[in-house]
Write a protein that holds these residues in place. Structure first.
Motif, short mmCIF file in Angstrom:
data_model
loop_
_atom_site.label_atom_id
_atom_site.label_comp_id
_atom_site.label_asym_id
_atom_site.label_seq_id
_atom_site.Cartn_x
_atom_site.Cartn_y
_atom_site.Cartn_z
N PRO A 158 2.85 10.14 1.89
CA PRO A 158 3.60 10.25 0.64
C PRO A 158 5.03 9.72 0.74
O PRO A 158 5.70 9.56 -0.29
N GLU A 159 5.50 9.46 1.96
CA GLU A 159 6.89 9.04 2.14
C GLU A 159 7.03 7.56 2.42
O GLU A 159 8.14 7.06 2.61
N TRP A 160 5.92 6.85 2.46
CA TRP A 160 5.94 5.41 2.70
C TRP A 160 5.49 4.69 1.43
O TRP A 160 5.19 5.32 0.41
N VAL A 161 5.46 3.38 1.48
CA VAL A 161 5.01 2.58 0.34
C VAL A 161 3.82 1.72 0.77
O VAL A 161 3.30 1.88 1.86
N SER A 162 3.39 0.84 -0.12
CA SER A 162 2.30 -0.07 0.14
C SER A 162 1.01 0.70 0.40
O SER A 162 0.72 1.69 -0.26
N VAL A 163 0.21 0.28 1.39
CA VAL A 163 -1.11 0.85 1.63
C VAL A 163 -1.07 2.36 1.89
O VAL A 163 -1.88 3.11 1.34
N PRO A 164 -0.13 2.87 2.73
CA PRO A 164 -0.10 4.32 2.95
C PRO A 164 0.11 5.12 1.67
O PRO A 164 -0.45 6.21 1.52
N LEU A 165 0.91 4.61 0.75
CA LEU A 165 1.14 5.32 -0.50
C LEU A 165 -0.11 5.27 -1.38
O LEU A 165 -0.43 6.25 -2.06
N VAL A 166 -0.84 4.15 -1.34
CA VAL A 166 -2.09 4.07 -2.09
C VAL A 166 -3.09 5.09 -1.55
O VAL A 166 -3.73 5.84 -2.30
N GLY A 167 -3.23 5.14 -0.21
CA GLY A 167 -4.15 6.09 0.39
C GLY A 167 -3.83 7.52 0.04
O GLY A 167 -4.73 8.31 -0.32
N TRP A 168 -2.56 7.87 0.12
CA TRP A 168 -2.13 9.23 -0.20
C TRP A 168 -2.33 9.53 -1.68
O TRP A 168 -2.88 10.58 -2.05
#
Length: 429
Positions: free
Chosen positions: A19-29
């Motif tokens: 939840p604190e990153w952008v791009s793919v990690p934010l999509v996954g979260w």
């Protein structure tokens, strides 16, 4: 035959979910979290995301499990960083290295959850990330053997470089992209697709790369979405000067240099302002290009949540990127009621429909600059006319692209997967 559960029990595999990153990690979260509104979800992610997820309020062991695959993942990531030859470059190389390290993560997932999956503890196993269609999944075969449907996606990536931009391709260190198509012959790809119950494709290009024998289970579903809590303001520029913004990494393929060239005369005449949000290796060359132009502000990198404070003061997002897979920034602008001006290619070209924004053809560099210049002049002649397209763009987001809406769309895919399949796969766009 048993009835489809109203709230299916879903094991959501998202190696990248933060939840604190952008791009793919934010999509996954974001997708995993939104799915909690329509299903009973247990998230499985990589241990690097653990602390951020705990800070977000989830309970380890109940809401999520963090898998420690760092013994293999960390050295492979370091190798990828060395081979990519520059910060933020060589994305295809990073994906290739990830394709080598990711199977260990799935091996550990099965070691921990395989007994539960075989025992029927989950109705669906859904691999959300990686988004890349090049990365196979051993879980598909194992879930099929256990009689549990395996859902894959949204998958996205592999958009070809447009002709005439070889210099940008070289600047991005995308040497491996010339060989990317070889992934279709990799061992395990056919088995993964054969044993997957539903495949969500984030772009028409990716959907088209799925073999014909699997097309009946492909659902087109763009991977990006909007959290109204992050992008909830409504743009309301008050003056008659065209206010434009660019948001993205300052790298060659994003095209900020083309935008500044296209806007040169309007900026010199004081008929337009330009806010540039982002950082990268082109910062200094872009600042030199804009020297002497009034109304250009370079904000540098900004916290994701603060970007809307600048964007909401603008009429238009001017975004001449020539190779976007998803185009999340386009949705963010639309969510605020900011009209997008984009190149009609890949992600942005699919997200912007008539009435919600403006698309120019993907031609040569000179053709894109000329087309952007003409559109910016037209907008500068009457910037208040963009209010209608901005409102339509915002309505489009609310009806199709909030994370809650996307969760409801995925829930329909789950229902189709678990049901008798007496009709075609769901279609949302």
């Amino acid at each position: 035959m048993s009835e489809t559960p109203i709230r299916p029990r879903v094991l959501a595999i998202a190696e990248a979910a933060n939840p604190e990153w952008v791009s793919v990690p934010l999509v996954g979260w974001s997708l995993a979290q939104a799915l909690r509104g329509v299903a009973d979800v247990h998230l499985v992610t990589q241990v690097r995301n653990r602390d951020a997820i705990l800070r977000a309020g989830l309970t380890e062991g109940v809401d999520f499990t963090a898998i420690d695959s760092e013994t293999f993942a960390r050295p492979m990531w370091r190798l990828a960083e060395r081979l990519r030859m520059g910060d933020g470059k060589g994305w295809t190389m990073v994906q290739a290295i990830n394709a080598l390290s990711y199977p260990w993560f799935e091996h550990l997932v099965w070691r921990q959850f395989g007994t539960q999956i075989r025992a029927g503890a989950y109705d669906i196993v859904h691999r959300i990330t990686p988004l890349s269609p090049t990365i196979t999944s051993s879980l598909a075969r194992k879930c099929a053997a256990a009689g549990v449907p395996f859902v894959l996606g949204p998958l996205n990536g592999g958009v070809p470089w447009p002709e005439g931009f070889e210099a940008e391709r070289r600047a991005e260190k995308e040497w491996l992209s010339y060989l990317r198509g070889a992934y279709k012959a990799l061992p395990g790809r056919g088995a993964t697709l054969d044993r997957t119950s539903a495949i969500m494709a984030g772009s028409h290009h990716t959907a088209g790369e799925i073999p014909a024998r699997h097309q009946s289970k492909v659902v087109y579903l763009p991977e990006n979405g909007i959290d109204p809590a992050r992008f909830g303001r409504v743009a309301a520029p008050v003056d008659d000067v065209l206010r434009a913004c660019f948001v993205g990494r300052l790298v060659p393929y994003k095209g900020c240099d083309m935008l500044i060239e296209a806007a040169d005369e309007l900026l010199r005449a004081g008929r337009m302002t330009l806010d540039v949000i982002g950082d990268g290796p082109m910062m200094q060359p872009l600042q030199a290009q804009a020297q002497g132009l009034t109304g250009v502000t370079f904000h540098g990198w900004m916290e994701h949540g603060a970007v809307q404070d600048v964007m909401a003061k603008c009429h238009v997002l001017a975004f001449p990127s020539i190779r976007e897979f998803g185009g999340g920034v386009v949705l963010e602008a639309m969510a605020l009621g900011v009209t997008p001006l984009v190149v009609d290619y890949a992600g942005p070209g699919e997200l912007v429909i008539p009435g919600t924004g403006v698309k120019v053809p993907c031609g040569s560099r000179d053709q894109i600059v000329s087309a952007f210049r003409a559109e910016l002049v037209r907008m500068a002649n009457d910037p208040t006319s963009l209010r209608t397209s901005g409102q339509a763009a915002r309505a489009r987001i609310q009806s199709h692209f909030t994370w809650d809406q996307k969760a409801r769309q995925v829930a329909q895919v789950y229902g189709w997967t678990l049901g008798p399949r007496q009709h075609d796969a769901p279609a949302f766009f």
